[in-house]
Design an enzyme around this catalytic site. Sequence first.
Site, PDB file in Angstrom:
ATOM      1  N   CYS A   1      29.959  -2.614  62.397  1.00 20.27           N
ATOM      2  CA  CYS A   1      28.601  -2.489  61.853  1.00 20.27           C
ATOM      3  C   CYS A   1      27.830  -1.386  62.573  1.00 20.27           C
ATOM      4  CB  CYS A   1      27.872  -3.824  61.966  1.00 20.27           C
ATOM      5  SG  CYS A   1      28.526  -5.073  60.845  1.00 20.27           S
TER       6      CYS A   1
ATOM      7  N   GLU B   1      32.990 -14.172  53.780  1.00 17.83           N
ATOM      8  CA  GLU B   1      34.368 -14.193  54.286  1.00 17.83           C
ATOM      9  C   GLU B   1      35.363 -14.268  53.140  1.00 17.83           C
ATOM     10  OE1 GLU B   1      34.498 -17.351  57.174  1.00 17.83           O
ATOM     11  OE2 GLU B   1      33.321 -16.159  58.608  1.00 17.83           O
TER      12      GLU B   1
ATOM     13  N   GLU C   1      25.393  -7.147  58.025  1.00 16.54           N
ATOM     14  CA  GLU C   1      24.737  -5.845  58.180  1.00 16.54           C
ATOM     15  C   GLU C   1      25.275  -4.837  57.166  1.00 16.54           C
ATOM     16  OE1 GLU C   1      26.277  -7.765  60.331  1.00 16.54           O
ATOM     17  OE2 GLU C   1      25.690  -7.373  62.394  1.00 16.54           O
TER      18      GLU C   1
ATOM     19  N   CYS D   1      28.391  -6.030  65.597  1.00 10.17           N
ATOM     20  CA  CYS D   1      29.722  -5.661  66.082  1.00 10.17           C
ATOM     21  C   CYS D   1      29.940  -4.148  65.947  1.00 10.17           C
ATOM     22  CB  CYS D   1      30.791  -6.433  65.316  1.00 10.17           C
ATOM     23  SG  CYS D   1      31.133  -5.735  63.683  1.00 10.17           S
TER      24      CYS D   1
ATOM     25  N   ASN E   1      27.004 -12.435  55.495  1.00 10.55           N
ATOM     26  CA  ASN E   1      28.460 -12.287  55.609  1.00 10.55           C
ATOM     27  C   ASN E   1      29.141 -13.067  54.491  1.00 10.55           C
ATOM     28  OD1 ASN E   1      27.550 -14.625  57.051  1.00 10.55           O
ATOM     29  ND2 ASN E   1      29.462 -14.745  58.172  1.00 10.55           N
TER      30      ASN E   1
END
Length: 129
Positions: free
Chosen positions: A91, A46, A57, A88, A44
């Site tokens: 994804c 951000e 992902e 989530c 990830n």
Amino acid sequence: MDAQTIELIEAAKKVRENAHSPISHFKVGAAVVGESGKIYSGCNVESVAFTNTTHGETNAIDTAIAAGEKKITKVLIVLDIEEPAYPCALCRQKIAEFSDNAEVIATTLKGKIKSCRILDLYPDPFLSF
Ligand code: THU
Ligand code: ZN
């Protein structure tokens, strides 16, 4: 556990170290298998404009597509939480779009693991317009 799963865990753990998460302080590592059998990974990333955040992902899937893969067959994620957690909804949509019912494997740093198929997690995805 088979050799490919071990390889996916190692790749996801390694890339997780590169996660850029100054806002949530939550690191996500992901690894996918492309149709060719090659493994791609992503973490990830951000953004201070938080909605611009890249998920681990989707980062791994985009890396596979950028390398020339058309689909993926497996996705594995590793998280530093007590119980493994599946990706989530954003994804899940992307995994469904870029696979034919990929296997989704959720793992923890402490070694817990669970798996299922994306269409069990995310049935009847939006696939065309
Ligand atoms: N995150 C992912 O990378 N994948 C998911 O499926 C859920 C959330 C990231 C986004 C954010 O950087 C952090 O985890 C906390 O939500
Ligand atoms: Zn996500």
